[in-house]
Write a protein that holds these residues in place. Structure first.
Motif, PDB file in Angstrom:
ATOM      1  N   LYS A  83      28.257 -22.634  63.051  1.00 21.83           N
ATOM      2  CA  LYS A  83      27.908 -21.280  63.451  1.00 21.83           C
ATOM      3  C   LYS A  83      26.379 -21.122  63.521  1.00 21.83           C
ATOM      4  CE  LYS A  83      28.997 -16.475  62.539  1.00 21.83           C
ATOM      5  NZ  LYS A  83      29.741 -15.535  61.683  1.00 21.83           N
ATOM      6  N   ALA A  84      25.704 -21.699  62.498  1.00 19.63           N
ATOM      7  CA  ALA A  84      24.240 -21.633  62.459  1.00 19.63           C
ATOM      8  C   ALA A  84      23.657 -22.308  63.688  1.00 19.63           C
ATOM      9  CB  ALA A  84      23.715 -22.289  61.191  1.00 19.63           C
ATOM     10  N   GLN A 104      20.357 -19.900  70.403  1.00 19.84           N
ATOM     11  CA  GLN A 104      19.927 -18.633  70.998  1.00 19.84           C
ATOM     12  C   GLN A 104      18.480 -18.313  70.623  1.00 19.84           C
ATOM     13  OE1 GLN A 104      22.814 -15.964  69.363  1.00 19.84           O
ATOM     14  NE2 GLN A 104      24.511 -17.053  70.318  1.00 19.84           N
ATOM     15  N   VAL A 105      18.077 -18.734  69.416  1.00 22.31           N
ATOM     16  CA  VAL A 105      16.765 -18.331  68.904  1.00 22.31           C
ATOM     17  C   VAL A 105      15.624 -19.186  69.462  1.00 22.31           C
ATOM     18  CG1 VAL A 105      15.375 -18.013  66.830  1.00 22.31           C
ATOM     19  CG2 VAL A 105      17.797 -17.475  66.804  1.00 22.31           C
ATOM     20  N   VAL A 109       8.732 -20.409  64.414  1.00 20.46           N
ATOM     21  CA  VAL A 109       8.676 -18.986  64.087  1.00 20.46           C
ATOM     22  C   VAL A 109       8.510 -18.793  62.587  1.00 20.46           C
ATOM     23  CG1 VAL A 109       9.881 -16.796  64.247  1.00 20.46           C
ATOM     24  CG2 VAL A 109      10.143 -18.478  66.063  1.00 20.46           C
ATOM     25  N   ILE A 110       9.236 -19.603  61.814  1.00 17.75           N
ATOM     26  CA  ILE A 110       9.146 -19.489  60.351  1.00 17.75           C
ATOM     27  C   ILE A 110       7.717 -19.762  59.894  1.00 17.75           C
ATOM     28  CG2 ILE A 110       9.832 -20.564  58.166  1.00 17.75           C
ATOM     29  CD1 ILE A 110      12.584 -21.009  59.310  1.00 17.75           C
ATOM     30  N   SER A 138       5.297 -16.973  60.919  1.00 17.31           N
ATOM     31  CA  SER A 138       5.439 -15.751  60.128  1.00 17.31           C
ATOM     32  C   SER A 138       4.786 -15.906  58.757  1.00 17.31           C
ATOM     33  CB  SER A 138       6.916 -15.399  59.934  1.00 17.31           C
ATOM     34  OG  SER A 138       7.552 -15.320  61.166  1.00 17.31           O
ATOM     35  N   ILE A 139       5.023 -17.055  58.126  1.00 11.96           N
ATOM     36  CA  ILE A 139       4.442 -17.272  56.798  1.00 11.96           C
ATOM     37  C   ILE A 139       2.922 -17.241  56.874  1.00 11.96           C
ATOM     38  CG2 ILE A 139       4.255 -18.879  54.866  1.00 11.96           C
ATOM     39  CD1 ILE A 139       7.003 -19.964  55.647  1.00 11.96           C
ATOM     40  N   TYR A 140       2.364 -17.939  57.854  1.00 10.08           N
ATOM     41  CA  TYR A 140       0.914 -17.978  58.003  1.00 10.08           C
ATOM     42  C   TYR A 140       0.345 -16.584  58.224  1.00 10.08           C
ATOM     43  CZ  TYR A 140      -0.028 -22.955  57.909  1.00 10.08           C
ATOM     44  OH  TYR A 140      -0.208 -24.250  57.485  1.00 10.08           O
ATOM     45  N   ILE A 200      29.994 -23.136  58.600  1.00  8.59           N
ATOM     46  CA  ILE A 200      28.768 -22.338  58.647  1.00  8.59           C
ATOM     47  C   ILE A 200      27.707 -23.043  59.467  1.00  8.59           C
ATOM     48  CG2 ILE A 200      26.927 -21.332  57.269  1.00  8.59           C
ATOM     49  CD1 ILE A 200      28.785 -20.906  55.059  1.00  8.59           C
ATOM     50  N   LEU A 201      27.637 -24.365  59.279  1.00  7.37           N
ATOM     51  CA  LEU A 201      26.631 -25.135  60.011  1.00  7.37           C
ATOM     52  C   LEU A 201      26.806 -24.996  61.510  1.00  7.37           C
ATOM     53  CD1 LEU A 201      26.009 -28.545  58.259  1.00  7.37           C
ATOM     54  CD2 LEU A 201      24.327 -26.896  59.067  1.00  7.37           C
ATOM     55  N   VAL A 260      23.781 -20.099  66.673  1.00 11.06           N
ATOM     56  CA  VAL A 260      22.736 -19.072  66.599  1.00 11.06           C
ATOM     57  C   VAL A 260      21.369 -19.690  66.907  1.00 11.06           C
ATOM     58  CG1 VAL A 260      21.619 -17.376  65.115  1.00 11.06           C
ATOM     59  CG2 VAL A 260      24.064 -17.782  64.902  1.00 11.06           C
ATOM     60  N   ARG A 261      21.178 -20.908  66.400  1.00 12.31           N
ATOM     61  CA  ARG A 261      19.882 -21.556  66.577  1.00 12.31           C
ATOM     62  C   ARG A 261      19.556 -21.743  68.054  1.00 12.31           C
ATOM     63  NH1 ARG A 261      20.213 -25.696  62.986  1.00 12.31           N
ATOM     64  NH2 ARG A 261      20.566 -27.414  64.384  1.00 12.31           N
ATOM     65  N   VAL A 287      13.233 -22.438  65.615  1.00 17.57           N
ATOM     66  CA  VAL A 287      13.220 -21.642  64.394  1.00 17.57           C
ATOM     67  C   VAL A 287      12.045 -22.023  63.507  1.00 17.57           C
ATOM     68  CG1 VAL A 287      14.530 -21.051  62.339  1.00 17.57           C
ATOM     69  CG2 VAL A 287      15.713 -21.433  64.489  1.00 17.57           C
ATOM     70  N   ARG A 288      11.816 -23.344  63.384  1.00 18.53           N
ATOM     71  CA  ARG A 288      10.777 -23.824  62.485  1.00 18.53           C
ATOM     72  C   ARG A 288       9.420 -23.215  62.833  1.00 18.53           C
ATOM     73  NH1 ARG A 288       9.625 -28.261  58.889  1.00 18.53           N
ATOM     74  NH2 ARG A 288      11.800 -28.062  58.364  1.00 18.53           N
TER      75      ARG A 288
END
Lengths: 462, 260
Positions: free
Chosen positions: A14-15, A21-22, A28-29, A32-34, A11-12, A18-19, A25-26
């Motif tokens: 695979k993650a 491509q993104v 964006v996270i 979004s929370i803010y 899974i890692l 994906v990471r 991540v941190r």
């Protein structure tokens, strides 16, 4: 490899794909929370009128470039002035009471015809040492701690950290070190534990190694008494105002030495760049006076006093014994002090003072009581219940203004007490750093006192 | 099996945990400790988090014939684990499986404090928001619509002034309802941008197979995407702890097949 690990790794990886491509991540996270926190807040909070923000106005003054430092030092001076002038009378009353009781005890011991050595050990040793510690320490503590807790609860300390942050950054240390120093005012062992708030191990070590340059509560009574003695000898007049200015000056000197040593450490054994941190300036809150008094009296004053009493009792016995066992017409304490005399003279002190500091290793609180007892055992008995009497005793034992000043400096700068050293050992998990924590201050103390003593002698000031 | 600090701590809590364990989280300077002290009184003790230089406090109180254990977590601004304090708070909320988590927030700076609350709600639906220091908000002429806040968040919101013991009974009652009367909570979910949402979708299914309901799969997927090594190690430890043996191997193999 166990199958769970295989699964997780799959899974890692695979993650990870994906990471890539993104992107970040941190970020964006967090964003979004803010955003959502902001969105919700806007929907539920309404401020009725243009916010009259008193806190900001106060902060603009308290942390301003021009007024920040003078205000800080003035506040420090004010705290000491209140402590010194407030402590005089209760100290006197306590001393009268406790030493008055000593006479009763003596009478009682004679009445039951107890042997002289027993009276010596218990009354002249144990009891008198305790009486000294209580009457000298309790009043200043009972005033200083509530005042300090008040500033703490009010929210002033983070502002101090804010003011001093730049200086500490420049010294290669962490801004939060100021907060650990504030804890050190209470107790250096507590200050060392407080260093946990500093994340980076390098900066935490700097903070731990230099915490001792802030005089702890155990040393304040010494500093205060010595400031009075020093001024008494120099200008032969008592002045609470001058004495508090002197003590405040000593504290500022301690901060200066902290910065200097931090800077040297960060350029040598603990190289690195200071890390950044967010310092929150919490709103000012008027403390609850009742809780404040209870907390500062129970948690701090009585705690520190108990510790001092526990150490002072056996110390009193040991000192009296050492002072009263004579070998070839000289007491053991006399021999020990004699050996240290040369070194003591070199740095503007004497053998008894050095001995008092060494014997005071378990707790700084008992340095002055030990010193008084060893001086007293040498000569005539006199009633020691005031600073004036203390000054007479010290002058009779060859003290000058230089001795008093060096005593202040040595007390400020010398090795930490045993409790603090043990705490440093526990926090750093290292004997080496613990030794350094004792050696660095001691070296600084010896060098400063030596330079001062030699300069004064060369210039013919003493 | 490797014994982690967290595990040792959980065993310690387990010893006499009473009827429920409640975690108390919050930013520094929100009066979290005041809430803790007012609720537990003298029934508390402090200690060190095993293996870390982080202090925690544990206490207990009794309400409606239930003994509640309260764990006061270190103050944290987020659960993204920028410091040891934040890591400890995160690990306990996530893997310690408290029966509910109370997030104490400062009413005067709700916006900054809600960051943490939203992150807690992302891990566990059993969240209660305690909005403390409402007297100061009032003094600053701020009006807060608490019921709207509760609607927006989907969790109970309790206004308090902990140092004057205002609202603490409501808080106890709310905890009681969430834990013992199984009040249904549907916390608001943080929605991320499309790229992240689709990335979550890509791996969430396999994560679900692996964690098998013992952790929130969406949250775990997010952490894996974030690539934070400390959390990945804890997730691994946690899964090992949860079910050793055949079940786990079977599920893990299935993941391998799916991914391959």
């Amino acid at each position: 490899m166990d199958s769970l690990e295989v699964g997780l790794n799959q899974i890692l990886s695979k993650a990870q794909k994906v990471r890539w491509q993104v992107g970040s991540v941190r970020e964006v996270i967090v964003k979004s929370i803010y955003e959502q926190a902001q969105e919700i807040t806007e929907k539920v909070v309404t401020t009725k009128e243009a916010e009259e923000d008193l806190d900001r106005k106060i902060d603009n003054i308290v942390t301003s470039k021009i007024l920040g430092y003078p205000l800080m030092i003035a506040l420090l001076g004010l705290v000491f002035w209140l402590t010194i002038s407030g402590a005089n009378l209760p100290s006197q009353i306590l001393a009268d009471l406790l030493f008055g009781f000593q006479h009763r005890l003596t009478t009682f011991f004679h009445w039951i015809s107890a042997p002289e050595w027993l009276h010596g050990v218990l009354v002249l040793g144990l009891y008198r040492c305790l009486a000294w510690v209580v009457s000298v320490m309790l009043p200043p503590m009972a005033i200083f701690f509530p005042l300090f807790t008040f500033l703490e609860d009010l929210g002033y300390l983070p502002r101090v950290a804010f003011n001093l942050d730049k200086l500490f950054k420049r010294a290669g240390a962490h801004g939060k070190q100021i907060l650990t120093m504030c804890m050190g005012f209470g107790c250096n062992a507590a200050g060392v534990i407080a260093c946990r708030i500093i994340e980076s191990p390098r900066e935490r070590l700097i903070a731990i190694l230099t915490n001792n340059f802030v005089p702890c509560n155990g040393r304040f009574p010494t500093l205060i008494a010595m400031a009075a003695v020093f001024l008494g000898i120099l200008v032969s007049k008592e002045s609470n105002l001058l004495a508090s200015a002197l003590v405040a000056g000593v504290v500022v000197l301690g901060v200066f030495i902290t910065l200097l040593v931090s800077w040297i450490l960060s350029k040598t054994v603990l190289k690195g760049v200071p890390s950044t941190f967010t310092l929150e300036l919490p709103p000012y809150r008027w403390p609850k006076i009742g809780t404040l008094l209870i907390r500062s009296v129970l948690d701090r004053t009585l705690f520190v006093l108990m510790r001092a009493v526990i150490v002072a009792a056996p110390a009193g016995v040991v000192i009296w014994t050492l002072a009263n066992i004579e070998v070839a017409n000289l007491s053991i304490i006399g021999y020990l002090a004699g050996w240290l005399q040369g070194f003591g003279r070199l740095i503007g002190l004497d053998g008894y003072i050095i001995l008092a500091f060494i014997l005071g290793l378990p707790a700084n609180e008992i340095v002055i009581p030990i010193l008084i007892m060893s001086y007293l055992s040498q000569g005539t008995m006199l009633e020691l219940d005031s600073i004036e009497a203390l000054r007479q005793l010290l002058i009779a034992n060859g003290w000058t203004w230089l001795t008093a000043l060096n005593m202040i400096l040595f007390s400020l700068l010398h090795f930490p007490c045993a409790t603090t050293l043990l705490t440093i050992r526990r926090e750093t998990q290292s004997i080496r750093w613990t030794w350094l924590a004792a050696l660095i201050p001691t070296t600084v103390a010896v060098v400063v006192c030596f330079l001062l003593a030699q300069t004064a002698r060369v210039l013919g000031l003493v | 099996m490797q014994v982690t600090g967290l595990q040792e701590f959980l065993e310690r809590i387990e010893e006499n945990k009473g009827d429920a364990v409640i975690a108390l989280a919050g930013n520094p300077n929100t009066g979290k400790s005041t809430v803790f002290n007012s609720l537990t009184g003298l029934n508390q003790h402090t200690g060190n988090w095993p293996g870390k230089t982080v202090v925690f406090a544990k206490g207990s109180y009794r309400y409606k014939k239930k003994n509640i254990t309260l764990v006061d977590l270190p103050g944290a601004y987020s659960l993204l684990a920028n410091s040891a304090d934040e890591q400890v708070a995160r690990d306990f909320i996530c893997f310690g499986k408290p029966d509910a988590t109370v997030v104490v927030v400062d009413a005067t700076c709700l916006e900054r404090n809600l960051n943490l609350a939203l992150q807690v709600m992302e891990i566990t639906p059993q969240t209660i928001l305690c909005v403390n220091l409402i007297d100061e908000a009032k003094r600053k002429k701020m009006a807060i619509d608490f019921s709207k806040l509760a609607d927006l968040l989907g969790v109970p919101v309790i206004p308090t002034v902990a140092r004057d013991k205002v609202g603490l009974l409501d808080l106890k009652e709310s905890i009681h309802r969430v834990v013992f009367e199984k009040q249904l909570l549907q916390p608001r979910r943080i929605v991320y941008n499309k790229v992240i949402e689709s990335a979550i979708e890509k791996i969430q299914e396999e994560v679900e197979v692996l964690v098998h309901g013992s952790l929130n799969s969406r949250w775990v997927a997010l952490r894996l995407l974030d690539g934070d090594p400390t959390i990945i190690r804890e997730i691994f430890n946690h899964l090992q702890r949860m079910d050793p043996g055949d079940q786990q191997s079977k599920r893990a193999l299935k993941v391998v097949e799916d991914c391959g």
